[in-house]
Design an enzyme around this catalytic site. Sequence first.
Site, short mmCIF file in Angstrom:
data_model
loop_
_atom_site.label_atom_id
_atom_site.label_comp_id
_atom_site.label_asym_id
_atom_site.label_seq_id
_atom_site.Cartn_x
_atom_site.Cartn_y
_atom_site.Cartn_z
N CYS A 38 0.77 -1.21 2.33
CA CYS A 38 0.95 -0.37 1.13
C CYS A 38 1.54 0.99 1.49
O CYS A 38 2.01 1.70 0.61
CB CYS A 38 -0.36 -0.21 0.37
SG CYS A 38 -1.56 0.87 1.15
N CYS A 112 -7.87 2.38 -2.22
CA CYS A 112 -7.66 3.78 -1.85
C CYS A 112 -8.99 4.48 -1.59
O CYS A 112 -9.08 5.35 -0.71
CB CYS A 112 -6.90 4.52 -2.94
SG CYS A 112 -5.22 3.90 -3.15
#
Length: 173
Positions: A38, A112
């Site tokens: 990512c 995250c």
Amino acid sequence: MEEFGPYTKKVIKHFRNPHNSGKIKNPSGVGKVGSPVCGDALWLYLKVEKDEDGTERIKDCKFETFGCVAAIASSSVITDMVKGKTLDEALKITKDKVVNSLGGLPKIKIHCSLLAIDGLVEAIYDYYKKSKKAIPKDLEAQHTNISKEREAVEKRYKQWMEMEENVHNKEQT
């Protein structure tokens, strides 16, 4: 609840005005984590000092994050959460506590909050290593899992890049 696209007002607030961004000069520990898939990367810096009673506490925490809105907001909020805590207290912070502190994250961005937790774990692990202190078993296990996950992702990414290179080479001939 007022929202900004998929993000809560609190997420946007931390993204626009992140708390504790930057480096700590001569940190006690540094956690470096990220994902080549990512593209998010986090450096989490800790300053650990002893109180008058000898208890080690996180006196300062800063971060540098290269990533999306959720990665920056998660990094910002975890620095607020750990200041003043003992190392054991800090290690009890979970991704769910980070997410709840932000008022929620889209499901696709929950990773995250885990990046922030992994950065904290790695910074505390680094502190123990630098201090030549015995590393608690739970912390060692978390560090090992983070390392194994990173290696697995990097291996898959390398395989994918090699496959893409082979496809590209075949198209050129």
